[in-house]
Structures are given as structure tokens and as C-alpha cells.
Design a protein around this motif. Sequence first.
Motif, PDB file in Angstrom:
ATOM      1  N   ASP A 169     -21.611  16.383 -13.800  1.00 16.66           N
ATOM      2  CA  ASP A 169     -21.405  16.795 -12.404  1.00 16.66           C
ATOM      3  C   ASP A 169     -22.735  17.044 -11.704  1.00 16.66           C
ATOM      4  OD1 ASP A 169     -18.683  16.645 -12.739  1.00 16.66           O
ATOM      5  OD2 ASP A 169     -18.366  18.814 -12.946  1.00 16.66           O
ATOM      6  N   LEU A 170     -23.689  17.637 -12.421  1.00 22.20           N
ATOM      7  CA  LEU A 170     -25.000  17.892 -11.823  1.00 22.20           C
ATOM      8  C   LEU A 170     -25.752  16.594 -11.555  1.00 22.20           C
ATOM      9  CD1 LEU A 170     -26.121  21.023 -13.864  1.00 22.20           C
ATOM     10  CD2 LEU A 170     -25.753  20.933 -11.393  1.00 22.20           C
ATOM     11  N   VAL A 171     -25.648  15.631 -12.471  1.00 23.44           N
ATOM     12  CA  VAL A 171     -26.277  14.325 -12.245  1.00 23.44           C
ATOM     13  C   VAL A 171     -25.724  13.710 -10.964  1.00 23.44           C
ATOM     14  CG1 VAL A 171     -26.474  11.956 -13.089  1.00 23.44           C
ATOM     15  CG2 VAL A 171     -26.825  13.864 -14.662  1.00 23.44           C
ATOM     16  N   SER A 172     -24.409  13.752 -10.794  1.00 24.05           N
ATOM     17  CA  SER A 172     -23.779  13.192  -9.596  1.00 24.05           C
ATOM     18  C   SER A 172     -24.227  13.935  -8.333  1.00 24.05           C
ATOM     19  CB  SER A 172     -22.252  13.270  -9.718  1.00 24.05           C
ATOM     20  OG  SER A 172     -21.790  12.490 -10.791  1.00 24.05           O
ATOM     21  N   LYS A 173     -24.310  15.260  -8.450  1.00 22.99           N
ATOM     22  CA  LYS A 173     -24.743  16.068  -7.306  1.00 22.99           C
ATOM     23  C   LYS A 173     -26.167  15.726  -6.896  1.00 22.99           C
ATOM     24  CE  LYS A 173     -25.518  20.932  -6.013  1.00 22.99           C
ATOM     25  NZ  LYS A 173     -25.424  22.349  -6.497  1.00 22.99           N
ATOM     26  N   PHE A 174     -27.063  15.635  -7.866  1.00 20.31           N
ATOM     27  CA  PHE A 174     -28.465  15.356  -7.563  1.00 20.31           C
ATOM     28  C   PHE A 174     -28.669  13.903  -7.111  1.00 20.31           C
ATOM     29  CE2 PHE A 174     -29.728  18.830 -10.852  1.00 20.31           C
ATOM     30  CZ  PHE A 174     -29.390  19.817  -9.927  1.00 20.31           C
ATOM     31  N   ALA A 175     -27.824  12.992  -7.605  1.00 26.33           N
ATOM     32  CA  ALA A 175     -27.919  11.594  -7.176  1.00 26.33           C
ATOM     33  C   ALA A 175     -27.529  11.445  -5.710  1.00 26.33           C
ATOM     34  CB  ALA A 175     -27.015  10.720  -8.045  1.00 26.33           C
ATOM     35  N   SER A 176     -26.609  12.279  -5.257  1.00 28.37           N
ATOM     36  CA  SER A 176     -26.129  12.169  -3.874  1.00 28.37           C
ATOM     37  C   SER A 176     -26.923  13.029  -2.902  1.00 28.37           C
ATOM     38  CB  SER A 176     -24.648  12.557  -3.797  1.00 28.37           C
ATOM     39  OG  SER A 176     -24.451  13.905  -4.184  1.00 28.37           O
ATOM     40  N   SER A 177     -27.705  13.989  -3.431  1.00 31.89           N
ATOM     41  CA  SER A 177     -28.459  14.872  -2.545  1.00 31.89           C
ATOM     42  C   SER A 177     -29.854  15.151  -3.093  1.00 31.89           C
ATOM     43  CB  SER A 177     -27.706  16.194  -2.348  1.00 31.89           C
ATOM     44  OG  SER A 177     -28.501  17.124  -1.634  1.00 31.89           O
ATOM     45  N   ARG A 178     -30.841  14.536  -2.474  1.00 30.42           N
ATOM     46  CA  ARG A 178     -32.227  14.797  -2.866  1.00 30.42           C
ATOM     47  C   ARG A 178     -32.584  16.261  -2.627  1.00 30.42           C
ATOM     48  NH1 ARG A 178     -37.437  11.085  -1.133  1.00 30.42           N
ATOM     49  NH2 ARG A 178     -39.074  12.428  -1.991  1.00 30.42           N
ATOM     50  N   GLU A 179     -32.043  16.821  -1.568  1.00 35.10           N
ATOM     51  CA  GLU A 179     -32.317  18.221  -1.239  1.00 35.10           C
ATOM     52  C   GLU A 179     -31.800  19.150  -2.336  1.00 35.10           C
ATOM     53  OE1 GLU A 179     -31.451  21.503   2.320  1.00 35.10           O
ATOM     54  OE2 GLU A 179     -30.583  19.500   2.427  1.00 35.10           O
ATOM     55  N   ALA A 180     -30.596  18.877  -2.835  1.00 36.62           N
ATOM     56  CA  ALA A 180     -30.024  19.709  -3.903  1.00 36.62           C
ATOM     57  C   ALA A 180     -30.875  19.602  -5.166  1.00 36.62           C
ATOM     58  CB  ALA A 180     -28.589  19.277  -4.195  1.00 36.62           C
ATOM     59  N   PHE A 181     -31.338  18.400  -5.460  1.00 38.95           N
ATOM     60  CA  PHE A 181     -32.179  18.215  -6.632  1.00 38.95           C
ATOM     61  C   PHE A 181     -33.492  18.967  -6.512  1.00 38.95           C
ATOM     62  CE2 PHE A 181     -35.725  15.374  -8.286  1.00 38.95           C
ATOM     63  CZ  PHE A 181     -35.787  16.031  -9.511  1.00 38.95           C
ATOM     64  N   THR A 182     -34.199  18.796  -5.394  1.00 39.70           N
ATOM     65  CA  THR A 182     -35.519  19.420  -5.268  1.00 39.70           C
ATOM     66  C   THR A 182     -35.422  20.943  -5.288  1.00 39.70           C
ATOM     67  OG1 THR A 182     -35.415  19.200  -2.848  1.00 39.70           O
ATOM     68  CG2 THR A 182     -36.562  17.472  -4.061  1.00 39.70           C
ATOM     69  N   LYS A 183     -34.363  21.486  -4.704  1.00 34.72           N
ATOM     70  CA  LYS A 183     -34.173  22.947  -4.736  1.00 34.72           C
ATOM     71  C   LYS A 183     -33.966  23.425  -6.171  1.00 34.72           C
ATOM     72  CE  LYS A 183     -31.269  26.668  -2.890  1.00 34.72           C
ATOM     73  NZ  LYS A 183     -30.107  27.013  -2.018  1.00 34.72           N
ATOM     74  N   ALA A 184     -33.127  22.711  -6.920  1.00 42.51           N
ATOM     75  CA  ALA A 184     -32.864  23.076  -8.311  1.00 42.51           C
ATOM     76  C   ALA A 184     -34.114  22.883  -9.167  1.00 42.51           C
ATOM     77  CB  ALA A 184     -31.711  22.235  -8.865  1.00 42.51           C
ATOM     78  N   PHE A 185     -34.857  21.828  -8.907  1.00 42.73           N
ATOM     79  CA  PHE A 185     -36.067  21.538  -9.677  1.00 42.73           C
ATOM     80  C   PHE A 185     -37.094  22.653  -9.508  1.00 42.73           C
ATOM     81  CE2 PHE A 185     -40.297  19.672 -10.247  1.00 42.73           C
ATOM     82  CZ  PHE A 185     -40.156  19.088 -11.494  1.00 42.73           C
ATOM     83  N   VAL A 186     -37.299  23.092  -8.274  1.00 38.89           N
ATOM     84  CA  VAL A 186     -38.254  24.167  -8.009  1.00 38.89           C
ATOM     85  C   VAL A 186     -37.853  25.436  -8.760  1.00 38.89           C
ATOM     86  CG1 VAL A 186     -39.083  25.764  -6.235  1.00 38.89           C
ATOM     87  CG2 VAL A 186     -39.079  23.298  -5.795  1.00 38.89           C
ATOM     88  N   ASN A 187     -36.587  25.804  -8.669  1.00 41.07           N
ATOM     89  CA  ASN A 187     -36.118  27.013  -9.353  1.00 41.07           C
ATOM     90  C   ASN A 187     -36.335  26.919 -10.863  1.00 41.07           C
ATOM     91  OD1 ASN A 187     -35.273  28.235  -6.984  1.00 41.07           O
ATOM     92  ND2 ASN A 187     -33.188  27.453  -7.129  1.00 41.07           N
ATOM     93  N   SER A 188     -36.044  25.752 -11.428  1.00 39.68           N
ATOM     94  CA  SER A 188     -36.170  25.575 -12.875  1.00 39.68           C
ATOM     95  C   SER A 188     -37.626  25.492 -13.312  1.00 39.68           C
ATOM     96  CB  SER A 188     -35.404  24.327 -13.328  1.00 39.68           C
ATOM     97  OG  SER A 188     -34.013  24.501 -13.130  1.00 39.68           O
TER      98      SER A 188
END
Length: 320
Positions: free
Chosen positions: A280-299
Amino acid sequence: MAPIVALFPSLVLMMVFSSFSQRADSLSLNYYEKTCPNAESIVTNAVKSAVSKDKTVPAALLRLHFHDCFIRGCDASVLLYSKGSNKAEKDGPPNVSLHALYVIDSAKKELEAWCPGVVSCADILALAARDAVSLSGGPSWEVPKGRKDGRTSKASETTQLPAPTFNISQLQQSFSQRGLSMDDLVALSGGHTLGFSHCSSFQNRIHNFNSTHEIDPSMHPSFAANLKSVCPKNNKAKNAGTAMDPSSTTFDNTYFKLILQGKGLFSSDQALLDFPKTKDLVSKFASSREAFTKAFVNSMIKMSSITGGQEIRKDCRVVN
């Protein structure tokens, strides 16, 4: 994905990791405000200078920081030279292809001229990784600082690094032992949007995969065929390999889109589809660059806040 298993039961490993269980509460955003106010700009300039000459530097710096933090915490132990009978981390099998260490050396030399004995090599690594992402078109963030440098570096401990052949259970174990969640696992895996891989890291998927399949059946056929042409079975070319994704010098969410197409390069990449939460996270990040970059920064902030050092090295390659 395969069932999530219990944490790896090695008492020794648990003791090692408990030694750097202290996290962001020992770090601060303004750590060098009075002692070395130019610290961040000096590191940034060193990274910018290197990137202007070599576009592979960002991926190298990001990987260097990751490989450092997963062994004994973010203590710059990955930079130390082997000495005498002790073989250091950077000479362990997973680390022999690490490069761009000179960028850290360059920043350290400048910092020692401005504020000697103040800025740790571990902090330089964390800052350089942030700059590497930002200069590649990715996000920037405030890096908590105040890490210390470690005095121990052992090549034998590099077996603790997550391997490109790992399945989802093995990945979960590796990240959990460092206090990192499945969300962190998927977000940090997105760092594979940058860089290059040698054939050895994905050879297992395109030749003699198992007793019934020559090629990993989860791979897109045309993608597998292309990789086989680049990396034939008896490949002797030392530097043969391929870019992690077509936009391998740009920090974006292409990596996740490729996984959904069966074009993840490593077993560990494609394995992210083998468990509902990570899929589900792969699908979320594939559809939203913004969601990915926010999660990446936090991690990234979470991972880089695993501390474990004891000193401020004068030279990043040797203990004081």
C-alpha cells in the motif's frame, strides 16, 4: 509479502544496538550555532563542488550515510581506515564499492581550519546526505546535530547491512533492530531512485533463479531481458551494471512506479509488494511524490538520529 517474523534473537546483536539506542533527544538543530556557525554552509559547499564535477556523488553520499548508520549507529565508523590486523567497515564486502569519501574529507579539512575539533565526521555525513538529496531535486530538511564519532570499525559487522537479496521478513528484521518501522523501510528504500548497481546485486534474479525458473517470475519480461543483455551469465566486466532507474540522478518517485510494473532492480525492492502494508505504501508513494518526500524526510531524520560515537575526530579516517 512473506509473514513478518519475530526480531532476530541474537543477544550479541541486541547488546550492540542497545549501546546506541539514544536518539534525537541528544541532538539539536542549533548545536553549532555558537561553536561553528558556518558548519552547514561549509559542508554544503563541499558537496556542491563535488556534484558539479561528478553526478554520481549524491547517490554515493546517501548510500555512505545509510551504510554508516546501520552499523553501530551514525558514528562515521564507515570512514575509518583498516589498521593492522583489523579490517574496517569500508573494506567489508558490501562496502567495497562505496565512494565519494573524499567529499567528507574535503568538508572536514575546511571545518578544521575554521573551528578545529568541533564538528564530528558523523554530522558531516548526515549533512552531506541531506545536501545530496536536495541537490538532486529532492527535499531539504533541518538536520539535528551533535553526533560523536566512533572508535570501532569492523568489516565483519557489515554482514548486518540489509542485502539486495533480502526478502520482506529479513528486511523487517534488519530495520526493526534499529528501531525503524515498516513505513521507514519503504520510505528509505526510495533512496534507490538515485545511483547505479553492479550486476552482482541483482544477478540472482536473472540467472538460475530457482529450480523451475531461470528468471525471477516477478520481473517484467522485457526488463529481465534487458538486464540479461547487460549482465550475461559469465560476465567478467568489473563495472558492468545499470542505473537504479531511468532518472537515476534525479530524486523522484520513479522507483515506486517501477516496482508496480515489475521493474524493481533488487529482490529487496520487489519484495516490498509481498506484504499488504508495504504494498500500500509503494502504491501511495508511486502516485504522490509529495507523500513520498514527506515520509522520506521523516525517516531520514529518524535513522540519522541513531547515535553511538565517543569523540570528535580530527581526521575522519583515523581515531584520535
